[in-house]
Enzyme design. Structure first.
Site, PDB file in Angstrom:
ATOM      1  N   ARG A  19       0.950  -1.315   0.066  1.00 60.84           N
ATOM      2  CA  ARG A  19       0.069  -0.076  -0.031  1.00 60.84           C
ATOM      3  C   ARG A  19       0.858   1.291   0.062  1.00 60.84           C
ATOM      4  O   ARG A  19       0.594   2.001  -0.677  1.00 60.84           O
ATOM      5  CB  ARG A  19      -0.779  -0.102   1.096  1.00 60.84           C
ATOM      6  CG  ARG A  19      -2.151  -1.086   1.069  1.00 60.84           C
ATOM      7  CD  ARG A  19      -2.880  -1.109   2.401  1.00 60.84           C
ATOM      8  NE  ARG A  19      -2.169  -1.380   3.325  1.00 60.84           N
ATOM      9  CZ  ARG A  19      -2.440  -1.120   4.681  1.00 60.84           C
ATOM     10  NH1 ARG A  19      -3.676  -0.518   4.705  1.00 60.84           N
ATOM     11  NH2 ARG A  19      -1.918  -1.512   5.634  1.00 60.84           N
ATOM     12  N   ASN A  37      -6.102  -2.658   1.622  1.00 60.70           N
ATOM     13  CA  ASN A  37      -6.055  -4.186   1.915  1.00 60.70           C
ATOM     14  C   ASN A  37      -7.426  -4.835   1.759  1.00 60.70           C
ATOM     15  O   ASN A  37      -8.473  -3.925   2.347  1.00 60.70           O
ATOM     16  CB  ASN A  37      -5.417  -4.814   3.248  1.00 60.70           C
ATOM     17  CG  ASN A  37      -3.841  -4.590   2.944  1.00 60.70           C
ATOM     18  OD1 ASN A  37      -3.442  -4.359   2.134  1.00 60.70           O
ATOM     19  ND2 ASN A  37      -3.172  -4.678   4.148  1.00 60.70           N
TER      20      ASN A  37
END
Length: 92
Positions: A19, A37
């Site tokens: 990320r 996520n």
């Protein structure tokens, strides 16, 4: 011309800094959107911006950060243009 896509990235993409890496690459390419996520183990994202930059981000998403191992980048579909800074969203 602008483009905005919703994608799901699968493989070893959680717990490897995906990320943060994705946020850095998207900002470098001046993209808007978000990344998060998924409880399934995948990563979900929206990339929005100039068509060439979105296409480059899709290519990069398939490579991922050095510790990751991307198996698949699936374009779920095109979505409405997203404005603002690229953000990291909480897990869903």
């Amino acid at each position: 011309m602008t483009k905005s896509v919703h994608v799901e990235i699968s493989g070893r993409v959680q717990g490897v800094g995906y990320r943060a890496w994705c946020e850095g690459e998207a900002k470098r390419l001046n993209l808007s959107g978000w990344v998060r996520n998924r409880r399934s183990g995948a990563v979900e994202a929206v990339f929005s911006g100039e068509e060439d930059a979105v296409d480059e981000m899709l290519k990069l998403a398939g490579e991922g950060p050095p510790c990751g191992l991307v198996q698949k980048v699936e374009v779920i579909g095109e979505v409405e243009s997203y404005d603002g800074e690229f953000e990291v969203h909480p897990t869903e």
